[in-house]
Design a protein around this motif. Structure first.
Motif, short mmCIF file in Angstrom:
data_model
loop_
_atom_site.label_atom_id
_atom_site.label_comp_id
_atom_site.label_asym_id
_atom_site.label_seq_id
_atom_site.Cartn_x
_atom_site.Cartn_y
_atom_site.Cartn_z
N ALA B 448 26.29 63.95 19.47
CA ALA B 448 27.18 64.22 20.61
C ALA B 448 27.67 65.67 20.60
N ASP B 449 27.91 66.20 19.39
CA ASP B 449 28.37 67.58 19.28
C ASP B 449 27.38 68.56 19.91
N ARG B 450 26.10 68.30 19.65
CA ARG B 450 25.09 69.20 20.21
C ARG B 450 25.10 69.14 21.74
N VAL B 451 25.23 67.92 22.27
CA VAL B 451 25.26 67.76 23.73
C VAL B 451 26.49 68.47 24.30
N LEU B 452 27.65 68.26 23.64
CA LEU B 452 28.88 68.87 24.13
C LEU B 452 28.80 70.40 24.08
N LEU B 453 28.24 70.90 22.99
CA LEU B 453 28.12 72.34 22.82
C LEU B 453 27.28 72.92 23.95
N ARG B 454 26.22 72.21 24.29
CA ARG B 454 25.34 72.61 25.39
C ARG B 454 26.14 72.59 26.69
N MET B 455 27.01 71.57 26.82
CA MET B 455 27.75 71.44 28.08
C MET B 455 28.74 72.58 28.27
N ILE B 456 29.38 73.04 27.19
CA ILE B 456 30.37 74.11 27.39
C ILE B 456 29.71 75.47 27.39
N SER B 457 28.43 75.54 27.07
CA SER B 457 27.76 76.84 27.05
C SER B 457 27.37 77.23 28.46
N GLN B 458 27.57 78.50 28.79
CA GLN B 458 27.17 78.96 30.10
C GLN B 458 25.88 79.72 29.94
N GLY B 459 25.01 79.61 30.94
CA GLY B 459 23.74 80.29 30.84
C GLY B 459 22.89 79.67 29.76
N SER B 460 21.97 80.46 29.20
CA SER B 460 21.00 79.87 28.30
C SER B 460 21.43 79.93 26.84
N ASP B 461 22.42 80.78 26.51
CA ASP B 461 22.84 80.87 25.11
C ASP B 461 23.82 79.75 24.79
N THR B 462 23.64 79.16 23.61
CA THR B 462 24.60 78.16 23.17
C THR B 462 25.82 78.87 22.59
N VAL B 463 27.00 78.37 22.95
CA VAL B 463 28.23 78.98 22.43
C VAL B 463 28.20 78.93 20.90
N PRO B 464 28.39 80.07 20.24
CA PRO B 464 28.38 80.04 18.77
C PRO B 464 29.69 79.47 18.23
N LEU B 465 29.73 78.16 18.12
CA LEU B 465 30.95 77.51 17.67
C LEU B 465 30.56 76.56 16.55
N ASP B 466 31.28 76.66 15.45
CA ASP B 466 30.91 75.82 14.31
C ASP B 466 31.61 74.46 14.42
N VAL B 467 30.86 73.45 14.85
CA VAL B 467 31.45 72.11 14.96
C VAL B 467 30.80 71.18 13.95
N SER B 468 30.20 71.77 12.90
CA SER B 468 29.54 70.93 11.91
C SER B 468 30.60 70.21 11.07
N LEU B 469 30.13 69.26 10.29
CA LEU B 469 31.04 68.47 9.47
C LEU B 469 31.78 69.35 8.48
N ASN B 470 33.06 69.12 8.32
CA ASN B 470 33.79 69.78 7.25
C ASN B 470 34.78 68.77 6.67
N LEU B 471 35.50 69.21 5.66
CA LEU B 471 36.39 68.28 4.96
C LEU B 471 37.46 67.71 5.87
N ARG B 472 38.03 68.61 6.69
CA ARG B 472 39.10 68.15 7.57
C ARG B 472 38.59 67.07 8.52
N LEU B 473 37.37 67.31 9.01
CA LEU B 473 36.76 66.38 9.95
C LEU B 473 36.49 65.03 9.27
N LEU B 474 35.95 65.11 8.06
CA LEU B 474 35.65 63.88 7.33
C LEU B 474 36.94 63.11 7.05
N ALA B 475 37.98 63.86 6.68
CA ALA B 475 39.26 63.21 6.42
C ALA B 475 39.76 62.51 7.68
N PHE B 476 39.61 63.21 8.81
CA PHE B 476 40.03 62.62 10.08
C PHE B 476 39.26 61.33 10.35
N THR B 477 37.94 61.42 10.23
CA THR B 477 37.11 60.25 10.52
C THR B 477 37.44 59.10 9.58
#
Lengths: 121, 908
Positions: B448-477
């Motif tokens: 879903a992250d990849r799809v969302l990243l594509r959605m917020i990106s304008q034009g052909s470049d993907t927004v360089p945003l790090d939404v990969s798994l991290n500790l905070r995220l794992l703790a949240f989940t």
């Protein structure tokens, strides 16, 4: 330890449960005196030393020995008995010796206090 | 007695549990044997000896258990036992498990995905040293260059230098251009130009942030000490990997930007993406080179070319208030001190009103944050509600299952299992379910992250945003997962263990349990419906907002226009070079001549691409300093391409050349408000601040219909149009009005451009429609996602409804049989079921309505073209829910109506 045995032998029953909390003390002391022993020998030793007054529920030695293993007071290794059977032998460690000192002084403090209460009564 | 020793002994025991048991068994057996022999030796019979040995030893099993417990792992073993049991029971009821896992995976996955964006955009600190100590002057973060006096957001380089020297509150200060230089450069001798995003920064930038290079060095003060002669860049880790494949000898390579060759002096650390979230530069160059790097904004020694952000690191112990005071003391002082300061009455008034605000840079600058903070929070609430609905479903499923298991549980309780032990086991099963769902959810979130990243990106470049798994995220989940398990597991576990033993042992189908269970189950289903209503109405509102935004009249015809960017800087021509203008003309002519192309034109701007603006001076009219006119530099075919009607006068023609009279076309709005009454045609004006212009005033030759230039929601903008033959500009945008197939036209257009100049880099090819739609990406995303989640909520609620009704119908087969035996018709029975169902849906709607109405208030300012609580959305949502509810109820109702009285009664 002699004091304990004599006091206990005053009671009616010829075999008595050991006072709670002293099982470690008894095992530690036995190992300190006799060296390397397996479970049965420890039970026998305690009973013989106390002129058969102190009756350990023999099985309860084993959970106590496990706890002492965790604490690092004793170590265990497998050996062979006189009757050529495999047995686990327990030996006192440095920590165990230290613990024996602590247990003895604690025991004497409590016994002294009880004696004083009895004497004033 | 070391604790670590004790712990390691415990762990090794855990790892060797099997050996431990065997050894204990052997040891105890030996003991019993020896005692036995000893007793025989003392004269007992073997039988007596055996009993005596056993008596003296005590309860063998109990002692084993106690020895075992001494090691302190029994909780884990119980847990594993419960988990194993749970796993088996999950596998036994496969359908329930599948439904539960799917809803959990979607629910937890959606929460994780949205949270990962929330985290990346709103919560995470910059990967720099002590981010809390970083601040920025100005709070709005506009990108651009201005010459406006006393601008509190953008600063000139000389201002930055003076401020750096004079301030008393920052240990270090840095400056960076407010815009990125998107340059097509060349690596070493490579022939293919490559798009490189270059951020120009002061020499102090890296040291202020406390960021050092992973290879080579970062920029320093020397690189920024004199104009135009420090051609060095630091490249990003990503660019290094992408372009040089990690080559450690990268420092011997060179990059050519514009006409200058730059040394690569260092590689920034991997985690460092600059100071703007979602905008990752490929390279950092010193501001000293800003005139040389295309498009050559410069301004290194211009006191009033203001295009920089200023950052500072607070000295220890200095508060933001103290810093603000110091900055506002220096601000007027430095500006007034510039010898070329225009201290007109107007400017002095501006200066006296100016106040520089300071904001924390801990999380960096971010346009994304402004655009997406509110949508993300709304989405977070939405996915939270969806998860709640899923929880209610699973709770219901578990309730149903625990009723089916009532007998098993009763047996266990009767055999002496304490209630707490059974509750713990049921909760372990729930936890197992939730953890499995959570793990699936994480996998779902990654997609879903990849799809969302594509959605917020304008034009052909993907927004360089790090939404990969991290500790905070794992703790949240993990927290969400455990919370979920408790939420859906507690109630069924408590219910399941509160049973009348005798009742349940007597019959697996006690009537009392069915009656006792359904109120809770009904409450759960009604709350599901209520929450679904909230989500459905929200989805309707956002969808209608999207439709309204799509329908906004921009003034130009956005359909059937292809737009693309070329980078004309790569030719090396200056803006005023006639060869550059000839190139533009040639491209326009060739593209216009293509079959299927109606018109084509370059322009400085089309829609939401920024602006060049200033106030204008019309003789005979007072200058309105507050009104900035947006200047658009265009080709002759622009109005035809964009289909903007000329309502008076004429458009630009080939007769308007570099040497002819300077002409302009103004928008209706400008004509009406800034020009004297009557026709503006033939009037002259000049562009306010630029004193050179006064000598060559512009003559108005036409009036164009108003268009929107910056965004859909604002009012029409003040615009004037200037021909590129007379106003120098290095273009990016080419617009082409076409008919037919987009991709074939796109190919032909590119071929035509490359036929004129093979080297010209072309990028960002798409329709004008798409470009306009980019300005409401956030509304599009929230509309699409809220619709998706709304549907999911309704779907889950329908499953809940369906499940409950099927269950109740199944329970009441006997009752239905009696009714039918007493003369009730099949349709009456079906109607009875549907009515019960309808009542639940209506109850849910009645409860949901007030919640919805107050919820709408929270999102009101995210809606467009809707009046408050939009009755249409409300009605649509209610109708949809009723329909969905009836659909869910159809099957159970049908089943009830097909009950054969005889069969049912015999069954009873």
């Amino acid at each position: 330890m002699a004091a304990l045995i004599r006091q206990k032998s005053d009671s009616d029953s010829d075999r008595n449960e050991i006072p709670p909390g002293t099982l470690y003390l008894l095992i530690l002391k036995t190992l300190a005196v006799r060296g390397r022993l397996h479970g049965y020998e420890i039970a026998e030793s305690i009973q013989n030393c106390s002129d058969d007054v102190l009756q350990v529920e023999e099985g309860s030695l084993y959970p106590a020995l496990q706890r002492m293993l965790i604490k690092g007071w004793v170590t265990a290794e497998w050996g062979v008995t006189v009757g050529n059977r495999r047995a686990r032998y327990y030996t006192l460690t440095r920590d165990g010796e230290k613990q024996l000192g602590i247990e003895v002084s604690q025991f004497e403090r409590v016994m002294g206090a009880i004696s004083r209460v009895i004497q004033t009564a | 007695m070391s604790l670590t020793g004790e712990f390691s002994r415990r762990v090794s025991m855990l790892l060797h549990r099997g050996r431990f048991r065997r050894e204990l068994d052997e040891e105890m057996r030996l003991h019993l044997d020896l005692r036995h022999e000893q007793q025989i030796a003392s004269g007992l019979t073997p039988k007596e000896a055996h009993w005596s040995a056993q008596r003296r030893f005590g309860n063998v099993d109990r002692i084993k258990e106690r020895s075992h417990m001494a090691w302190g792992w029994n909780w884990l073993e119980t847990f594993l036992q419960d988990a194993g049991y749970g796993l088996r029971s999950m596998l036994r009821t496969r359908a329930i498990t599948m439904v539960a896992l799917t809803s959990l995976a979607l629910g937890i996955g959606a929460n994780t995905a949205i949270f990962s964006f929330l985290d990346a955009i709103m919560l995470r600190s910059l990967p720099v040293k002590d981010p809390q100590g970083l601040v920025k002057l100005g709070v709005e973060d506009p990108g651009g260059i201005t010459d406006a006096f006393a601008n509190t957001e953008l600063y000139s380089y000389p201002f930055y230098r003076q401020f750096q020297r004079k301030n008393a509150v920052f240990s270090e200060t840095a400056a960076m251009y407010s815009m990125m230089n998107d340059v097509h450069g060349f690596i070493d001798d490579r022939q293919e130009p490559q798009l490189i995003h270059v951020q120009t920064v002061s020499g102090t930038y890296f040291s202020t942030l406390g960021v050092s290079a992973q290879l080579g060095r970062v920029l320093n003060e020397t690189d920024d000490s004199s104009k135009d002669d420090h051609p060095v860049v630091v490249i990003s880790d990503n660019f290094w990997k992408r372009t040089f494949g990690d080559d450690p000898s990268v420092l011997s390579h060179k990059v050519k930007l514009g006409n200058v060759v730059y040394d690569i002096v260092g590689v920034a650390p991997q985690e460092f993406f600059g100071t703007q979230v979602g905008v990752a530069p490929d390279a950092w160059a010193p501001l000293s080179m800003s005139a040389a790097i295309p498009p050559g904004w410069g301004g290194y020694d211009k006191n009033f070319t203001e295009g920089l952000y200023i950052l500072g690191r607070l000295k220890p112990g200095v508060t933001t208030e103290q810093a603000t005071a110091n900055v506002n003391l220096l601000f007027p002082q430095i500006l007034r001190g510039f010898p070329d300061a225009n201290l007109s009455q107007w400017n002095l008034t501006r200066l006296s009103r100016a106040h520089v605000s300071i904001k924390s840079m801990a999380k960096g600058i971010s346009d994304l944050r402004g655009d997406y903070s509110k949508p993300l929070m709304v989405l977070m609430v939405i996915v939270g509600l969806v998860l709640l609905i899923a929880c209610a479903n699973i709770a219901n499923l578990l309730l149903a299952r625990s009723t089916a298991r009532a007998r098993e549980l009763a047996v266990r309780q009767a055999l002496g299992a304490p209630r707490s032990r059974i509750i713990r086991q049921l909760l372990t099963e729930s936890l197992l379910l939730a953890l499995t769902g959570g793990a699936l959810g994480i996998a779902f979130a990654a997609a879903a992250d990849r799809v969302l990243l594509r959605m917020i990106s304008q034009g052909s470049d993907t927004v360089p945003l790090d939404v990969s798994l991290n500790l905070r995220l794992l703790a949240f989940t993990f927290a969400v997962t455990v919370g979920t398990a408790l939420l859906f597991g507690t109630l069924p576990a408590l219910r399941a263990t509160r049973v009348q033993l005798v009742e349940n042992l007597k019959s697996g189908r006690g009537a009392s349990t069915a009656a006792g269970r359904s109120p809770i189950a009904k409450i759960l289903v009604v709350s599901q419906v209520a929450l679904s209503l909230v989500l459905t109405v929200t989805a309707c509102l956002f969808l209608r907002t999207l439709v309204n935004l799509n329908d906004v009249d921009t003034g130009f015809n956005k359909a059937n226009v292809l737009r693309l960017d070329i980078d004309s800087d790569i030719t090396g021509y200056k803006q005023n070079d006639p060869r550059l203008k000839a190139l533009f003309k040639q491209i326009e002519d060739r593209v216009s001549a293509l079959p299927g192309v109606t018109a084509a034109s370059f322009s400085a701007f089309t829609f939401a691409e920024g602006s060049w603006d200033s106030s204008i001076h019309v003789p005979g009219m007072p200058v309105d300093h507050n009104t900035n006119v947006n200047h658009n530099v265009i080709g002759n075919g622009y109005f035809a391409t964009m289909q903007i009607p000329i309502i008076a006068g004429r458009s630009f023609t080939a007769q308007d050349t570099a040497t002819s009279q300077r002409v302009a076309i103004i928008s209706e709005h400008v004509a009406r408000t800034l020009f004297p009454a009557g026709s503006p045609i033939g009037h002259t004006y000049d562009l306010g601040s630029d004193s050179n212009d006064a000598a060559h005033p512009l003559t108005v030759i036409g009036v164009a219909k108003d268009v929107k230039l910056h965004g859909l929601t604002g009012s029409a903008n003040y615009i004037d149009y200037l021909p590129y033959t007379q106003q120098d500009w290095s273009f990016g945008d080419l617009e082409v009005r076409y008919s037919g197939d987009f991709s074939s036209i796109s190919n032909e257009v590119q071929q035509s451009i490359h036929a004129v100049d093979r080297m010209l880099p072309i990028s960002n090819i798409r329709t004008l429609d798409a470009e306009v739609a980019d300005t409401f990406t956030n509304q599009t995303i929230i509309a699409e996602l809220s619709a998706f989640f709304g549907l999911m909520a309704v779907f889950l609620s329908c499953i809940g409804l369906y499940g409950l009704m099927s269950y109740l119908v199944g329970r009441r087969t006997g009752e239905i049989g009696i009714r039918m035996a007493l003369g009730a018709s099949r349709s009456e029975v079906a109607w009875h079921v549907l009515r019960e169902m309808g009542l639940m849906v209506i109850a849910g709607i009645v409860i949901g309505l007030p919640i919805t109405v107050s919820g709408i208030r929270l999102v009101r300012n995210m809606l467009y073209g809707l009046s408050g609580t939009d009755p249409l959305s409300l009605m649509a949502a209610v109708a949809f829910l009723l329909l969905a509810g009836m659909a869910a109820g159809y099957l159970p109702a049908r089943r009830a109506s097909t009950v054969e009285p005889v069969v049912a009664l015999r069954d009873e």
